[in-house]
Design a protein around this motif. Sequence first.
Motif, mmCIF file in Angstrom:
data_model
loop_
_atom_site.group_PDB
_atom_site.id
_atom_site.type_symbol
_atom_site.label_atom_id
_atom_site.label_comp_id
_atom_site.label_asym_id
_atom_site.label_seq_id
_atom_site.Cartn_x
_atom_site.Cartn_y
_atom_site.Cartn_z
ATOM 1 N N PRO A 60 4.493 -7.871 -6.297
ATOM 2 C CA PRO A 60 4.181 -8.419 -4.972
ATOM 3 C C PRO A 60 3.992 -7.315 -3.925
ATOM 4 C CG PRO A 60 6.174 -9.408 -5.898
ATOM 5 C CD PRO A 60 5.822 -8.256 -6.778
ATOM 6 N N ASN A 61 3.547 -7.699 -2.746
ATOM 7 C CA ASN A 61 3.369 -6.728 -1.654
ATOM 8 C C ASN A 61 4.668 -5.971 -1.407
ATOM 9 O OD1 ASN A 61 1.438 -9.262 -0.360
ATOM 10 N ND2 ASN A 61 0.593 -7.249 -0.719
ATOM 11 N N GLY A 62 4.552 -4.678 -1.229
ATOM 12 C CA GLY A 62 5.719 -3.858 -0.916
ATOM 13 C C GLY A 62 6.589 -3.539 -2.118
ATOM 14 N N ALA A 63 6.101 -3.835 -3.333
ATOM 15 C CA ALA A 63 6.905 -3.621 -4.552
ATOM 16 C C ALA A 63 7.140 -2.131 -4.853
ATOM 17 C CB ALA A 63 6.222 -4.281 -5.745
ATOM 18 N N GLY A 64 6.284 -1.268 -4.325
ATOM 19 C CA GLY A 64 6.432 0.168 -4.578
ATOM 20 C C GLY A 64 5.322 0.754 -5.433
ATOM 21 N N LYS A 65 4.268 -0.013 -5.658
ATOM 22 C CA LYS A 65 3.201 0.415 -6.588
ATOM 23 C C LYS A 65 2.469 1.666 -6.072
ATOM 24 C CE LYS A 65 1.166 -3.593 -6.092
ATOM 25 N NZ LYS A 65 2.097 -4.266 -5.125
ATOM 26 N N THR A 66 2.036 1.605 -4.806
ATOM 27 C CA THR A 66 1.304 2.763 -4.268
ATOM 28 C C THR A 66 2.216 3.984 -4.180
ATOM 29 O OG1 THR A 66 -0.245 1.342 -3.079
ATOM 30 C CG2 THR A 66 -0.028 3.594 -2.280
ATOM 31 N N THR A 67 3.491 3.752 -3.919
ATOM 32 C CA THR A 67 4.429 4.883 -3.862
ATOM 33 C C THR A 67 4.530 5.551 -5.245
ATOM 34 O OG1 THR A 67 5.619 3.754 -2.087
ATOM 35 C CG2 THR A 67 6.764 5.578 -3.164
ATOM 36 N N VAL A 68 4.500 4.739 -6.303
ATOM 37 C CA VAL A 68 4.501 5.313 -7.662
ATOM 38 C C VAL A 68 3.240 6.179 -7.844
ATOM 39 C CG1 VAL A 68 4.284 4.764 -10.133
ATOM 40 C CG2 VAL A 68 5.930 3.515 -8.715
ATOM 41 N N PHE A 107 -8.067 5.699 -3.315
ATOM 42 C CA PHE A 107 -7.117 5.304 -2.284
ATOM 43 C C PHE A 107 -7.360 3.859 -1.887
ATOM 44 C CE2 PHE A 107 -7.121 9.837 -2.173
ATOM 45 C CZ PHE A 107 -5.801 10.159 -1.909
ATOM 46 N N GLN A 108 -6.250 3.175 -1.514
ATOM 47 C CA GLN A 108 -6.347 1.773 -1.130
ATOM 48 C C GLN A 108 -7.260 1.612 0.083
ATOM 49 O OE1 GLN A 108 -2.332 0.309 -1.080
ATOM 50 N NE2 GLN A 108 -2.982 -1.694 -0.428
ATOM 51 N N LEU A 109 -7.084 2.476 1.076
ATOM 52 C CA LEU A 109 -7.982 2.449 2.232
ATOM 53 C C LEU A 109 -9.097 3.445 1.947
ATOM 54 C CD1 LEU A 109 -5.408 2.403 5.172
ATOM 55 C CD2 LEU A 109 -6.860 0.533 4.355
#
Length: 263
Positions: A60-68, A107-109
């Motif tokens: 879900p949103n904020g799960a930490g995926k992009t941080t990984v 990148f996401q953005l």
Amino acid sequence: MALDSDPSGAGTRGRRGGRPLSAAPLLLVEGLVKNFRGLRAVDGVSFSVAAGEVVALIGPNGAGKTTVFNMIAGVFEPDEGRIEMEGASLVGLRPDQVCRTGIGRTFQLVKPFGNISVEENVLIGALRWTHDVDQARRRAREVLELLGLADKRRQMARGLTLPDRKCLEVARALATGPKLLLLDEVMAGLRPAETDRMVETFRRLNRETGLTIVLIEHVMRAVMALSQRVVVINTGKPVCEGAPEEVVRDPRVLECYLGQEKL
Ligand SMILES: Nc1ncnc2c1ncn2[C@@H]1O[C@H](COP(=O)(O)OP(=O)(O)OP(=O)(O)O)[C@@H](O)[C@H]1O
């Protein structure tokens, strides 16, 4: 499809069927932890990816995926844990050094250089793959052709539509000659037909060049069609992993998406 991760041409071509050739992981992530002040954004995430695999990282949103992804790509250093590419640690490397190990990312953005052409944007990526400008230009054109952007190569990047900007983001990452491509929500905002076209491009790349892919994706249509294995995280913690059709039926996964529209 002629794309290769090795400018000498001896790279990973020749793998067939998107299946790993050996049991040794291309990428190993073990016990990753990242704190942002009081927030434990990633809390003990582990997974490995074999050469030739396509793995989705969902949650879900904020799960930490992009941080990984940011830890793999050298943007953040993990507080704890190991990250290895072909057995060599990536921890402490800068993003450009990580890129040189054969990891390309989007990148996401999406932020292309708006005031230069589409082709020049991709050329910048290709010049990380080879210092030979002619060879880099050839690669940039191959990548643009592959992603359906060849006829827009002379346009200024700022004039592109969202789907084309997404394709350009993928093109820039692909041009760096990755063995492993990290895709951060490249299907978000695309129409189903555009999603299907992009999924097909990645399937071909995986099948025909052996490119290994890890994707963060909320668009389940893409996750189901593309990935061979899915790793699920929630609130920074591992939930489960398995085949896509098993994971979407797993009660632990359904529970962590409760209250969210996605999945
Ligand atoms: N640089 C940062 N500084 C402080 N907090 C951060 C930073 N980056 C991420 N976070 C926080 O860490 C948590 C995980 O964020 P992350 O972006 O990794 O999640 P995500 O799973 O990629 O989410 P989404 O699917 O919404 O993109 C969130 O609570 C976010 O606000």
